[in-house]
Design a protein around this motif. Structure first.
Motif, mmCIF file in Angstrom:
data_model
loop_
_atom_site.group_PDB
_atom_site.id
_atom_site.type_symbol
_atom_site.label_atom_id
_atom_site.label_comp_id
_atom_site.label_asym_id
_atom_site.label_seq_id
_atom_site.Cartn_x
_atom_site.Cartn_y
_atom_site.Cartn_z
ATOM 1 N N HIS A 16 -10.894 -9.427 1.883
ATOM 2 C CA HIS A 16 -11.430 -8.420 0.969
ATOM 3 C C HIS A 16 -10.717 -7.088 1.162
ATOM 4 N N PRO A 17 -9.459 -7.009 0.772
ATOM 5 C CA PRO A 17 -8.821 -5.690 0.833
ATOM 6 C C PRO A 17 -9.521 -4.756 -0.160
ATOM 7 N N LEU A 18 -9.812 -3.546 0.293
ATOM 8 C CA LEU A 18 -10.432 -2.560 -0.598
ATOM 9 C C LEU A 18 -9.373 -1.504 -0.883
ATOM 10 N N ILE A 19 -9.037 -1.351 -2.146
ATOM 11 C CA ILE A 19 -8.051 -0.333 -2.519
ATOM 12 C C ILE A 19 -8.807 0.949 -2.844
ATOM 13 N N LEU A 20 -8.430 2.043 -2.194
ATOM 14 C CA LEU A 20 -9.116 3.308 -2.424
ATOM 15 C C LEU A 20 -8.395 4.069 -3.535
ATOM 16 N N TYR A 21 -9.163 4.537 -4.511
ATOM 17 C CA TYR A 21 -8.528 5.300 -5.604
ATOM 18 C C TYR A 21 -9.521 6.301 -6.155
ATOM 19 N N ASP A 22 -9.033 7.119 -7.038
ATOM 20 C CA ASP A 22 -9.878 8.107 -7.685
ATOM 21 C C ASP A 22 -9.755 7.911 -9.186
ATOM 22 N N GLY A 23 -10.825 7.402 -9.788
ATOM 23 C CA GLY A 23 -10.815 7.083 -11.208
ATOM 24 C C GLY A 23 -10.590 8.301 -12.094
ATOM 25 N N ASN A 24 -10.812 9.493 -11.527
ATOM 26 C CA ASN A 24 -10.620 10.698 -12.339
ATOM 27 C C ASN A 24 -9.157 11.118 -12.411
ATOM 28 N N ILE A 25 -8.351 10.540 -11.553
ATOM 29 C CA ILE A 25 -6.927 10.875 -11.615
ATOM 30 C C ILE A 25 -6.250 9.927 -12.586
ATOM 31 N N GLU A 26 -5.680 10.504 -13.574
ATOM 32 C CA GLU A 26 -4.989 9.776 -14.635
ATOM 33 C C GLU A 26 -4.058 8.703 -14.042
ATOM 34 N N GLY A 27 -4.257 7.477 -14.474
ATOM 35 C CA GLY A 27 -3.316 6.425 -14.073
ATOM 36 C C GLY A 27 -3.623 5.738 -12.741
ATOM 37 N N GLU A 28 -4.572 6.278 -11.954
ATOM 38 C CA GLU A 28 -4.816 5.647 -10.642
ATOM 39 C C GLU A 28 -5.464 4.274 -10.752
ATOM 40 N N SER B 88 0.833 -1.190 0.000
ATOM 41 C CA SER B 88 0.000 0.000 0.000
ATOM 42 C C SER B 88 0.878 1.255 0.000
ATOM 43 N N SER B 89 1.917 1.264 0.811
ATOM 44 C CA SER B 89 2.770 2.461 0.780
ATOM 45 C C SER B 89 3.594 2.516 -0.495
ATOM 46 N N GLU B 90 4.013 1.355 -0.970
ATOM 47 C CA GLU B 90 4.805 1.340 -2.198
ATOM 48 C C GLU B 90 4.018 1.958 -3.366
ATOM 49 N N TYR B 91 2.727 1.626 -3.451
ATOM 50 C CA TYR B 91 1.917 2.121 -4.565
ATOM 51 C C TYR B 91 1.247 3.457 -4.257
ATOM 52 N N GLY B 92 1.392 3.911 -3.030
ATOM 53 C CA GLY B 92 0.773 5.180 -2.660
ATOM 54 C C GLY B 92 -0.743 5.137 -2.729
ATOM 55 N N LEU B 93 -1.314 3.986 -2.406
ATOM 56 C CA LEU B 93 -2.774 3.845 -2.423
ATOM 57 C C LEU B 93 -3.214 3.287 -1.078
ATOM 58 N N ARG B 94 -4.259 3.885 -0.495
ATOM 59 C CA ARG B 94 -4.747 3.401 0.785
ATOM 60 C C ARG B 94 -5.469 2.058 0.611
ATOM 61 N N VAL B 95 -5.292 1.165 1.561
ATOM 62 C CA VAL B 95 -5.988 -0.122 1.523
ATOM 63 C C VAL B 95 -6.729 -0.332 2.840
ATOM 64 N N VAL B 96 -7.979 -0.690 2.722
ATOM 65 C CA VAL B 96 -8.819 -0.949 3.899
ATOM 66 C C VAL B 96 -9.129 -2.441 3.892
ATOM 67 N N ASN B 97 -8.973 -3.096 5.048
ATOM 68 C CA ASN B 97 -9.140 -4.558 5.059
ATOM 69 C C ASN B 97 -10.357 -5.034 5.851
ATOM 70 N N VAL B 98 -11.230 -5.753 5.174
ATOM 71 C CA VAL B 98 -12.274 -6.503 5.872
ATOM 72 C C VAL B 98 -12.156 -7.946 5.397
ATOM 73 N N PHE B 99 -12.426 -8.876 6.298
ATOM 74 C CA PHE B 99 -12.283 -10.278 5.893
ATOM 75 C C PHE B 99 -13.334 -11.151 6.479
ATOM 76 N N HIS B 100 -13.579 -12.247 5.744
ATOM 77 C CA HIS B 100 -14.241 -13.400 6.340
ATOM 78 C C HIS B 100 -13.095 -14.201 6.962
ATOM 79 N N ALA B 101 -12.670 -13.787 8.155
ATOM 80 C CA ALA B 101 -11.431 -14.309 8.714
ATOM 81 C C ALA B 101 -11.489 -15.811 8.964
ATOM 82 N N GLY B 102 -12.635 -16.279 9.417
ATOM 83 C CA GLY B 102 -12.787 -17.698 9.705
ATOM 84 C C GLY B 102 -12.483 -18.570 8.499
#
Ligand code: FAD
Lengths: 353, 494
Positions: free
Chosen positions: B388-400, B369-383
């Motif tokens: 389900h890592p959720l990568i946060l991005y902005d589709g309007n930013i070129e290349g994200e 996450s730090s390497e790519y400069g993108l925030r990651v939020v983690n929820v899981f069916h841990a059992g």
């Protein structure tokens, strides 16, 4: 003892593809009576055995297909875990490969799930001699078609099983077996009443005016259900369920054709002129009867299920319930997709398959 | 697309729509751009395409008619339930039609004695449980999308839910299907009994992502509602400790009805959204539910409590009553929309790993996450070890989006590396098709194609999804080596 015979087994498949001589895959040969005849060149799986991996906290065991079921069960037992589907062995030599191929499950099936429910992954050799892996060792996996579960109950007609990964469960902390007097209707009524609510029931068996009920779970859960159900407690409950699972129960000693009717649990007893034993909350009825096969199959189909001629069938009647035309067509195509030359256990499931 | 191609698509659209309107009611065939728009994507909105037409049959015979017509004319068919899929499974094909099962929304029969329900494929998952609730029964698999997704889509994806460690996935909870094959034949698979003769096509169809047949009827198993359920919320000051606590619970012989985990960013996002009373200071929380008879639940909760204490949990709370229990779960169930509020776009990943690798994988995700400069939020069916890592991005930013896909690819490859899989429940669809080349070798993929061939030799049912062609893998592999990045050459990007 762990021996990996994979290479040699793949070579045997390749040789069979080249020679065109079909194979008859054999684990412990404990279920030779089950299904169609064994026709090909015997390919013994014994010795291809041993645990590949077992990590209790992952609830997964992976074993080579020639591993004895008894060996797997004792390994699990040491960790207080179990194969929840209680595969019938019908002999000490029964292998896990055979359990997968036959797809049979024991008394706990309606409550815990069937053998196919617990298959997570397989390694197989297909009829092109290729060494393939499907599924895996994790609980959830939807990458690609579920080829692993397709192997279950395929009677070895789709490929040679080399390894299987099974989900296992913690063994119940407490179990007890109750005995109640009941006629068939009474037993059906009991089962209906108790299956409409959550309960620790994990096995039922009705035969000869006696209903056996097994309870599994936490100490207090079992004790509470026990006091509500009543009846007498059987001292050695485990031995009873093992005898049932292994067909050592008195009922199975009866002479005549043994039919296995898998029907919806609430179905009234089909009238088939024979002795009958009921398991699985009513979803499984064993019948010893010399009524014509058609009659038995029609009764099972009318109830919404199917009938298998399990033992003492003789050659003229197929073991498994006939498939509809369109379904049979699909079976032939799928068989060809895995085994284009028809080398694996031809006729062991259906004639011509 | 060239101008000439656009014209030919328009001509084809007019002809196909005209033909189909002779088979279905006029309003059951959509072909103008405005009406097609809502069907251009599924829950994975990064991929969009307009189909030739959308058909909305309302009888099985009409489904057969549409399928026969398409089969006869070589037109691809993409089945569609509610379109909540997250892997582009219901993404249209430009020269193909969408076969929507939306009108098949009836529960045909409930058999209380046998605890089964016969339902049409377009029935929503939750609608089944609602319809049988007064009988004390429910349908166990409960995907977070259950208010919207259909049972047909659940079968096609082998959907799971919060309770599948104990109660199983879709494949464990269905008995019988009716399918329409590519040549328009109606075939029944499975029976009303617990097993059926022949090959286990029920398992084969489950998770087949619309590639083998159109599901037009489903018989599901129903379970008696647990008499009692209790949930514990446990906080940890360290993600790895929380991961290890999951393994310890299992090792103690406890089989929870649900065992879910959220990391701190996920806790904060959902707490802001639903105010479930989560500990926003915790590095991770576990939600562990046990259910059964009241006696069993008392026993188990006590055991869970002891294991959690021994695992270094810093705070623990048992929901006081059923309302609070629902509240605890509502946060978890709302995790995706909650994350939607803190980021313009998010990308949901669905890998499964062995439980023991949870801690390690989480740490590595953080590094990536730090390497790519993108925030990651983690929820899981841990059992179940289902991440389900959720990568946060902005589709309007070129290349994200591209960077997001690369990061997602890295996480999926990591799942394979630790012995897991690229998809636990969302399916391969269009999204993960290239990663199939990493998970399976040529012979295995060829075997999948042979299965497809057995059901659909002309490759008309949802073609080019779920299982990549060998050609595609060769290209992917080459690209992978030479450029070190993933690309989806056949897909338009928006
Ligand atoms: C917020 C959110 C949360 C989610 N949570 C979960 C979760 O917890 N667990 C989980 O497993 N999934 C989850 N999903 C994913 C999704 O809801 C499931 O995959 C669901 O099963 C899709 O159902 P659907 O009716 O929307 O199918 P669609 O998206 O319409 O279709 C999915 C696939 O199934 C095929 N298909 C649909 N109907 C049929 C049919 N009748 N016959 C043949 N093929 C058919 C389509 O062609 C496509 O390939 C979530 C999605 C969202 C948006």
């Amino acid at each position: 003892m762990s021996v990996d015979r994979s290479r040699e087994l793949i070579d045997a498949v390749t040789a069979s593809i080249e020679s065109g001589k079909p194979l008859s895959i054999r684990g412990g040969n404990t279920k030779a009576f089950f299904g169609g005849p064994q026709t090909g060149e015997p390919l013994e799986m014994s010795g291809h055995s041993g645990m590949v991996s077992y990590e209790p906290t992952e609830l997964v065991i992976t074993a080579q297909s020639g591993t004895l079921v008894s060996e797997i069960e004792s390994t699990l037992k040491e960790q207080r875990q179990m194969l929840p589907f209680e595969p019938p062995c019908f002999g000490e030599r029964a292998t896990v490969g055979g359990a997968i191929g036959c797809g049979l499950s024991g008394p706990r099936r309606p409550y815990a799930g069937s053998v196919r429910d617990f298959v997570l992954g397989t390694r197989i050799v297909n009829g092109r001699g290729e060494d393939l892996r499907f599924g895996g060792q994790v609980m959830k996996n939807v990458a690609g078609y579920d080829v692993s579960r397709l192997m279950v109950g395929s009677m070895g007609t789709l490929g040679l099983l080399l390894e299987v990964s099974l989900k296992v469960l913690p063994a119940p902390r407490s179990e007890c077996t109750l005995m109640l007097e009941a006629d068939r209707d009474g037993a059906l009524e009991f089962q209906q009443r108790w299956s409409q609510r959550p309960s620790p029931i994990s096995g039922t068996c009705h035969s000869g005016g006696l209903l056996h009920v097994r309870l599994s779970g936490s100490e207090t859960g079992v004790a509470s259900a026990k006091s509500k159900i009543g009846g007498d407690t059987l001292d050695d409950g485990d031995a009873f369920w093992t005898r049932l699972r292994e067909h050592d129960h008195e009922f199975f000693k009866g002479a005549g054709r043994l039919w296995r009717l898998s029907i919806p649990q609430a179905s009234p007893d089909p009238d088939l002129h024979g002795d009958s034993l009921m398991e699985w909350n009513g979803a499984l009825r064993w019948v010893i009867s010399d009524s014509p096969a058609d009659r038995i199959r029609t009764a099972a189909a009318e109830a919404g299920g199917h009938a298998t001629l399990f033992r003492n069938g003789g050659a003229e009647t197929e073991a498994f319930h006939p498939l509809s035309g369109s379904l049979l067509k699909l079976h032939k195509k799928v068989k060809r997709a895995f085994d284009p030359k028809g080398i694996f256990n031809p006729g062991r499931m259906y004639r011509g398959l | 697309m060239s101008v000439a191609e656009k014209i030919s698509i328009r001509e084809l659209r007019n002809r196909v729509a005209g033909d189909l309107r002779r088979k279905l009611a006029r309003e059951s065939v959509l072909a103008d751009e405005e009406s097609l728009r809502p069907y251009e994507c599924d829950g994975l909105s990064a991929y969009r395409r307009l189909p030739l037409a959308v058909t909305l049959p309302d009888t099985v015979e009409q489904v057969q008619d549409v399928v026969r017509y398409c089969h006869g004319n070589g037109i691809p068919i993409v089945a569609r339930g509610a379109g909540t899929g997250l892997s582009g499974g219901a993404l249209p094909i430009e020269e193909g039609v969408i076969l929507s099962l939306a009108k098949f929304n009836k529960i045909l029969d409930v058999d209380t004695g046998n605890r089964t329900a016969l339902v049409q494929p377009g029935v929503r998952n939750l609608a089944i449980s609602e319809a049988v609730s007064h009988l004390g029964l429910y349908y166990a698999p409960d995907p977070s999308s259950q208010i919207a997704c259909t049972i047909g889509g659940n079968v096609a994806e082998n959907a799971g839910g919060l309770h599948c460690l104990k109660y199983g996935l879709t494949v464990h909870n269905i008995l019988k299907l009716k399918i329409v094959t590519v040549d328009g034949e109606l075939v029944t698979i499975g029976l009303d009994s617990l097993d059926s003769p022949g090959y286990d096509f029920l398992a084969l169809m489950t998770g087949s992502e619309g590639l083998l047949g159109i599901i037009v009827e489903v018989t599901v198993r129903l379970l008696p509602k647990p008499e009692c359920a209790k949930v514990i919320m446990a906080s940890f000051d360290d993600v790895e400790k929380a991961g290890n606590a999951v393994s310890s619970i299992i090792a103690a012989g406890i089989l929870p009805g649900g065992l879910e985990m959220m990391d701190n960013p996920a806790i904060r996002a959902t707490e802001d959204f639903v105010h479930a009373g989560y500990d926003t200071d915790a590095a991770a929380i576990l939600l562990c539910e046990v259910d059964g008879t009241p006696e069993e639940v008392e026993d188990e909760i006590e055991r869970v409590r002891r294991v959690l204490e021994a695992s270094g949990c810093i705070k623990m709370q048992v929901a006081a009553d059923d309302d609070q229990r629902q509240l605890f779960w509502s946060g978890r169930k709302a995790a995706f929309p909650a994350v939607g509020r803190i980021s313009p776009d998010y990308y949901c990943i669905d890998g499964t790993i062995p439980r023991k690798a949870l801690g390690d994988v989480l740490n590595r995700i953080e590094d990536l996450s730090s390497e790519y400069g993108l925030r990651v939020v983690n929820v899981f069916h841990a059992g179940d070890g289902n991440l389900h890592p959720l990568i946060l991005y902005d589709g309007n930013i070129e290349g994200e989006l591209e960077r997001t896909e690369q990061l997602a690819g890295k996480i999926l490859e990591m799942c394979i590396e630790v012995g897991g899989t690229i998809t636990g429940e969302h399916g391969v669809g269009m999204e993960k098709i290239d990663h199939m080349c990493v998970q399976f070798n040529t012979a295995e993929l060829t075997q999948f194609h042979a299965v497809k061939e057995a059901f659909d030799p002309g490759r008309l049912l949802n073609p080019d999804k779920a299982v990549p062609t060998l050609h595609r893998c060769a290209e992917f592999g080459a690209m992978h080596v030479h450029k070190g990045q993933l690309k989806f050459p056949e897909i338009e990007r928006f």
